[in-house]
Design an enzyme around this catalytic site. Structure first.
Site, short mmCIF file in Angstrom:
data_model
loop_
_atom_site.label_atom_id
_atom_site.label_comp_id
_atom_site.label_asym_id
_atom_site.label_seq_id
_atom_site.Cartn_x
_atom_site.Cartn_y
_atom_site.Cartn_z
N PRO A 147 0.80 -1.23 0.00
CA PRO A 147 0.00 0.00 0.00
C PRO A 147 0.83 1.28 0.00
CG PRO A 147 -0.84 -1.56 1.63
CD PRO A 147 0.47 -2.10 1.15
N GLU A 205 0.24 -9.76 8.01
CA GLU A 205 0.32 -8.36 8.40
C GLU A 205 1.38 -7.59 7.61
OE1 GLU A 205 -1.42 -5.33 10.59
OE2 GLU A 205 -1.97 -7.44 10.44
N ARG A 264 -1.01 -7.65 -22.48
CA ARG A 264 -1.83 -7.14 -23.59
C ARG A 264 -1.07 -6.14 -24.46
NH1 ARG A 264 -5.01 -2.87 -23.37
NH2 ARG A 264 -6.82 -4.07 -24.09
N ASP A 276 -6.68 2.69 -25.93
CA ASP A 276 -7.08 2.56 -24.54
C ASP A 276 -6.92 3.88 -23.80
OD1 ASP A 276 -7.63 -0.11 -24.82
OD2 ASP A 276 -5.70 -0.80 -24.05
#
Length: 259
Positions: free
Chosen positions: A93, A121, A159, A174
């Site tokens: 994160p 954790e 891709r 895109d």
């Protein structure tokens, strides 16, 4: 290119590598994905890879030693010179946000990367400090592990490989692609021309049915500009600052009071 994935759950990757159009990249080894379980490099009868955190607190922490041994096995298998080793990437994160630019750089780098999928954790900080080159995040939220983030990266890179998508120009249209000046893509429509939906009859925009390619191109550009201005104005600011918007774009945005 080669991606080595350190994960406690290699079975999560197996169906992904066999399904969908991107499987072409994996089957052809354009994107060579190899899965490594740190339990195979842990000691003891139980092959333990986690322990309680020093200082107390909830949850368990992945131990540095099994991860280090797993990484050493990967380095030996890759047999890379020290000056051109693939980077070690941890999904976390606190990492840098994954975006198209990052994905494109990986797609252009034949070394690939070693992807570390944390669990529990977290991971012993000493392994991160000693071994991790970069931390990457999908956004401001927490997942149960890094596997979903690793799958997202592998999908996005695959891709972009030549021959993977049915139309070579598909990914260039895109959202976020430089070919679209980093803007959001325009809406798409298909048959039938009129859909009897829950809000009543809904027709395809007339301009898309006329076959006039210049008008269609302009319509799609204006839709792209409108969506970007309303939903991601920072992308529009970046495109303008980089001189990617022409006079017609700017005139349209001013007329629509979007600039």
């Amino acid at each position: 290119m080669r991606f080595d994935v350190i994960t406690l759950f290699p079975e999560l990757f197996e169906p992904f590598l066999r399904c969908g159009i991107n499987r072409r990249a994996f089957e052809s080894r354009q994107v060579d994905v190899r899965l490594w379980n740190p339990r195979d490099h842990a000691e003891g009868n139980y092959r333990r890879v986690d322990d309680r955190p020093f200082g107390g607190g909830p949850g368990m922490v992945m131990m540095a030693e099994p991860l280090w041994r797993c990484l050493q096995a990967i380095r030996a298998d890759r047999a890379e010179p020290d000056d051109s080793r693939a980077p070690v990437v941890l999904f976390s994160p606190i990492g840098d946000r994954l975006d198209h630019g990052v994905v494109q750089r990986w797609a252009d780098d034949s070394r690939g990367a070693v992807l570390v999928c944390g669990r529990y954790e977290g991971i012993d900080q000493r392994f991160i400090d000693a071994c991790v080159d970069r931390q990457v995040s999908l956004g401001d939220f927490v997942l149960s592990g890094g596997e979903i983030a690793a799958l997202a990266l592998l999908d996005a890179v695959a891709r972009l490989m030549p021959g993977v998508l049915g139309d070579e120009g598909s990914h260039q249209q895109d959202s976020f692609n430089p070919a679209l000046d980093g803007l959001l893509d325009s809406p798409h429509f298909t048959r039938p021309e009129v859909w009897q939906g829950p809000r009543g009859p809904m027709a395809v925009p007339e301009v898309l049915l006329g076959g006039h390619h210049e008008k269609i191109g302009r319509y799609r550009r204006e839709q792209s500009l409108t969506l970007t201005a309303r939903l991601r104005p920072e992308l529009l600011d970046h495109a303008q600052g980089a001189d990617r918007l022409d006079k017609a774009d700017l005139d349209f945005l001013r007329r629509q009071k979007l600039l």
